[in-house]
Design a protein around this motif. Structure first.
Motif, mmCIF file in Angstrom:
data_model
loop_
_atom_site.group_PDB
_atom_site.id
_atom_site.type_symbol
_atom_site.label_atom_id
_atom_site.label_comp_id
_atom_site.label_asym_id
_atom_site.label_seq_id
_atom_site.Cartn_x
_atom_site.Cartn_y
_atom_site.Cartn_z
ATOM 1 N N UNK A 1 -1.826 45.134 -37.956
ATOM 2 C CA UNK A 1 -1.156 45.940 -36.936
ATOM 3 C C UNK A 1 -0.329 47.034 -37.608
ATOM 4 N N UNK A 2 -0.598 48.250 -37.202
ATOM 5 C CA UNK A 2 0.129 49.393 -37.761
ATOM 6 C C UNK A 2 0.989 50.020 -36.678
ATOM 7 N N UNK A 3 2.234 50.228 -37.028
ATOM 8 C CA UNK A 3 3.107 50.935 -36.109
ATOM 9 C C UNK A 3 3.115 52.413 -36.459
ATOM 10 N N UNK A 4 2.789 53.244 -35.491
ATOM 11 C CA UNK A 4 2.819 54.697 -35.692
ATOM 12 C C UNK A 4 4.118 55.220 -35.111
ATOM 13 N N UNK A 5 4.924 55.829 -35.936
ATOM 14 C CA UNK A 5 6.191 56.358 -35.465
ATOM 15 C C UNK A 5 6.165 57.867 -35.556
ATOM 16 N N UNK A 6 6.448 58.492 -34.433
ATOM 17 C CA UNK A 6 6.379 59.941 -34.381
ATOM 18 C C UNK A 6 7.778 60.548 -34.418
ATOM 19 N N UNK A 7 7.938 61.550 -35.256
ATOM 20 C CA UNK A 7 9.219 62.271 -35.290
ATOM 21 C C UNK A 7 9.046 63.730 -34.888
ATOM 22 N N UNK A 8 7.812 64.157 -34.722
ATOM 23 C CA UNK A 8 7.561 65.548 -34.368
ATOM 24 C C UNK A 8 6.782 66.255 -35.456
ATOM 25 N N UNK A 9 6.691 67.562 -35.318
ATOM 26 C CA UNK A 9 5.928 68.336 -36.292
ATOM 27 C C UNK A 9 4.492 68.494 -35.838
ATOM 28 N N UNK A 10 3.742 69.191 -36.656
ATOM 29 C CA UNK A 10 2.368 69.538 -36.301
ATOM 30 C C UNK A 10 1.507 68.297 -36.094
ATOM 31 N N UNK A 11 1.653 67.318 -36.961
ATOM 32 C CA UNK A 11 0.801 66.126 -36.864
ATOM 33 C C UNK A 11 1.093 65.359 -35.588
ATOM 34 N N UNK A 12 2.360 65.249 -35.222
ATOM 35 C CA UNK A 12 2.718 64.444 -34.065
ATOM 36 C C UNK A 12 2.226 65.077 -32.781
ATOM 37 N N UNK A 13 2.068 66.395 -32.801
ATOM 38 C CA UNK A 13 1.626 67.047 -31.578
ATOM 39 C C UNK A 13 0.224 66.590 -31.209
ATOM 40 N N UNK A 14 -0.492 66.011 -32.161
ATOM 41 C CA UNK A 14 -1.779 65.395 -31.854
ATOM 42 C C UNK A 14 -1.608 64.395 -30.729
ATOM 43 N N UNK A 15 -0.543 63.636 -30.816
ATOM 44 C CA UNK A 15 -0.281 62.641 -29.789
ATOM 45 C C UNK A 15 0.613 63.209 -28.685
ATOM 46 N N UNK A 16 1.672 63.855 -29.070
ATOM 47 C CA UNK A 16 2.696 64.233 -28.106
ATOM 48 C C UNK A 16 2.281 65.352 -27.158
ATOM 49 N N UNK A 17 1.451 66.231 -27.667
ATOM 50 C CA UNK A 17 1.127 67.423 -26.910
ATOM 51 C C UNK A 17 0.494 67.062 -25.578
ATOM 52 N N UNK A 18 -0.115 65.880 -25.556
ATOM 53 C CA UNK A 18 -0.802 65.410 -24.364
ATOM 54 C C UNK A 18 0.075 65.511 -23.137
ATOM 55 N N UNK A 19 1.314 65.151 -23.274
ATOM 56 C CA UNK A 19 2.184 65.217 -22.107
ATOM 57 C C UNK A 19 3.210 66.338 -22.244
ATOM 58 N N UNK A 20 3.411 66.802 -23.454
ATOM 59 C CA UNK A 20 4.405 67.851 -23.656
ATOM 60 C C UNK A 20 5.824 67.329 -23.569
ATOM 61 N N UNK A 21 5.983 66.043 -23.374
ATOM 62 C CA UNK A 21 7.314 65.478 -23.205
ATOM 63 C C UNK A 21 7.563 64.422 -24.266
ATOM 64 N N UNK A 22 8.831 64.177 -24.541
ATOM 65 C CA UNK A 22 9.163 63.085 -25.440
ATOM 66 C C UNK A 22 9.139 61.800 -24.639
ATOM 67 N N UNK A 23 8.342 60.865 -25.089
ATOM 68 C CA UNK A 23 8.351 59.559 -24.443
ATOM 69 C C UNK A 23 8.818 58.546 -25.472
ATOM 70 N N UNK A 24 9.441 57.490 -25.012
ATOM 71 C CA UNK A 24 10.002 56.509 -25.939
ATOM 72 C C UNK A 24 8.906 55.692 -26.611
ATOM 73 N N UNK A 25 7.798 55.547 -25.937
ATOM 74 C CA UNK A 25 6.709 54.734 -26.469
ATOM 75 C C UNK A 25 5.390 55.448 -26.211
ATOM 76 N N UNK A 26 4.433 55.186 -27.040
ATOM 77 C CA UNK A 26 3.061 55.508 -26.668
ATOM 78 C C UNK A 26 2.221 54.325 -27.103
#
Lengths: 414, 414
Positions: A78-103
């Motif tokens: 089990x790998x925990x992916x922790x996002x702090x932002x930046x170009x790489x995180x937008x891969x995941x975050x951009x989907x909603x454009x919002x900061x969510x506490x969990x994905x």
């Protein structure tokens, strides 16, 4: 048009082709581009053309592999992916454009399908900031999040981080955290809407490293400009040495500690290090943030030190073996006498501070300056924040290697 | 014992073997070590043993080549050697231990016999300081001395300089001086009492470069750790990238502009540049020294900018493509509004600042920051001092290449 359709979206002069995602909102379309990166497009003025229907199973329910890939697989780590932002995180975050506490795992695999089958995933957002806005307070939030994830059973942690200040954050975590599992920072130098994006390979290799047996804080980024190998750097010895290249990250004063072959999924290490399970999980997140990095230049007025009167620590980027102008020495002696820890590094970046060779250096040592050996100036800055808050003799600690940041002279890392 | 004798001198735990020089005083012995370097030894407690008499003709009068090598040779070019101090200069200066306004060809050849037959020499001392004590005022003295030497007929100039801040001084001279002849900086990373000293080869190669047809400011230092080739670096693109290696100096973002083969005495160039005689001699020595280099680190308080309120110029070493934290931008905008020129460089060192990619960068451009392209931070600092004093629009000049310090995107220097 429906989620799963392959579409072409034109807005102004920009044209994107990809798969429409289910997270599309009233205001935004979300399109997964080739390479797994999602881009959000304002619906206003956007012209959408459906190129092909149902090309992608966006729900993950009939992938031909006997059900959702998202179900927990006992055979995978089990790998925990922790996002702090930046170009790489937008891969995941951009989907909603919002900061969510969990994905969740579904979000992860939707963003980077190549991650499927390598681990069970859980996701967590600690911040969503470009890394030039990173602060020691966020380093602490991140360290606590990593600690919690490992405590909750993660076999490895991947931290997605902007590349600009990744070396500072990774260093800080290396000092704050004793970890029994790999903690792997990764990022992206090229946004994923460019054909040369490095985000998918870096993420995949980071997950491979996070499931390896090396339990320390690492940075995983392209080893060369080819899409074949990622280098694994010790967090405290790495530096972003180029503004834009995909292989911008380099271990200074040594070869990278290891590598991940993208095709064969092989993780290998050049040097020994802490093994998985060897170290007990522990967190010492306290930081004294009243620390400044000062780069010396010729003729620089010693008055540049005046605003540091109340600083707890100063890291000087001196010249050569660790020098400053003679007229700085009295001023530095005053600072030290008043309780400021002053650590010397070199703006050469490669090589080792050695203040015993020339008069200037010996005067600096007499003034109470502590030599940081070959510790990188950026690493020394994070380290001094940590030692001031966690060590009885923070100055002495700056002359020792705590987590591989200061290479012993007798053991060259070649 | 007499000058010219080979002696062993023991003082405390230090033992030196070499030839006793005639400049020996009541207080000091001066011994020429193998490699041509002179070391001064306090007579107090020194035990001298004569190993062999008259091994070296210290007067240069009966060298078997038909008289003194010091007579002016019409067939040879004339090179002016200018000493500013540092390890290399001590080859010449240490002989007396004092700063003298002039030294002559005899002094030069006594210090580095290998220089014989390559040029007619004249010598001049501008300063005798370790280069961490160099200041813009000494840069100006040096520029004026170089200008005078060329005006007086020097076919080339070699500047002996400490390595710590050589890149700053060489850059400054490149901006101040239009030169019709080569101006070549050289130095020494290892003091000449070490078998690995680089001083003789660097001096010889610098003289070869100074008699070449490339008329610009160059830095001549070991290309590798071997004693076979010196690299020639453009003054504004070079950096001391290692604290102690003999090949510490590297051209950043390109290969060195040329090289000198020590054995074959061949000087060659990879790229075009100004030819001997092409440029008219001119000097613009004015500098605005109220310029500071500031390296940004995560979480750094914008108050770090407060003491720069009255600065004429600030060079920021930002992160990545040229970023700082969002909370710096208003503060920078105020500085610019109050007349301070703020130029952006990158702490990555390699690569180019480009503030049009991310929001932070665009905000910085809106705040009036000028991008210095791929100009090195150290070079940008010297350049800003010069443009503020010599250009009507110093900010605009920071975005242009004046003497090769900013490489055009379309012409990679590979």
């Amino acid at each position: 048009m429906n989620p799963g359709d392959r579409v072409r979206v034109e807005r102004g002069s920009v044209e994107n082709e990809g798969v429409l995602m289910p997270s599309t909102t009233a205001d935004h379309l979300v399109v997964k581009l080739p390479g797994g990166y999602n881009v959000g497009i304002d619906r206003g003025d956007a012209a959408v053309e459906v190129l092909e229907r149902d090309v992608y199973d966006v729900e993950g329910t009939d992938d031909g592999e006997g059900g959702s890939t998202i179900e927990f697989d006992d055979d995978l780590p089990t790998v925990s992916l922790i996002s702090t932002g930046g170009t790489i995180a937008s891969t995941v975050d951009y989907r909603t454009g919002a900061v969510t506490a969990q994905f969740d795992a579904e979000d992860v695999l939707r963003a980077v399908p190549d991650l499927a089958g390598r681990a069970n995933y859980r996701g967590r957002v600690v911040a969503n900031i470009l890394s030039e806005n990173m602060t020691p307070a966020v380093w602490q939030d991140l360290a606590e999040a990593v600690h919690e994830e490992i405590e909750a059973g993660a076999d490895g942690v991947v931290v997605m981080h902007g590349t600009d200040t990744m070396q500072y954050t990774a260093s800080a975590l290396a000092f704050m955290l004793d970890t029994p599992v790999p903690v792997v920072f990764t990022g992206s130098q090229r946004s994923a809407d460019r054909p040369s994006s490095d985000n998918v390979m870096n993420a995949v290799c980071a997950v491979e490293a996070a499931t390896s047996d090396r339990a320390e804080v690492l940075v995983c980024m392209h080893e060369s400009s080819s899409d074949d190998v990622c280098a694994l750097h010790r967090a405290t010895r790495v530096r972003k040495n180029h503004t834009s290249r995909r292989d911008a990250f380099e271990t200074v004063g040594a070869k990278p500690i290891g590598r991940v072959d993208y095709d064969t999924e092989t993780v290998s290490f050049r040097r020994d290090g802490p093994e998985r399970g060897e170290t007990d999980l522990d967190l010492s997140p306290a930081l004294e943030t009243s620390v400044e990095l000062l780069k010396f230049t010729p003729g620089m007025n010693p008055a540049a030190l005046d605003h540091l009167d109340d600083a707890a620590g100063v890291v000087v980027e001196g010249t050569g073996l660790g020098h400053v102008a003679m007229d700085w020495i009295d001023r530095i002696e005053e600072l030290v006498a008043d309780g400021t820890v002053v650590a010397m590094t070199s703006q050469c970046l490669e090589g080792r501070v050695c203040d015993r060779v020339y008069d200037t250096g010996r005067d600096l040592l007499d003034a109470g300056v502590v030599e940081a050996g070959d510790t990188l100036p950026e690493t020394a800055t994070a380290k001094l924040m940590w030692t001031l808050a966690n060590r009885d003799d923070p100055a002495a600690a700056m002359g020792e290697s705590l987590v591989g940041e200061l290479q012993p002279r007798s053991v060259p890392w070649t």
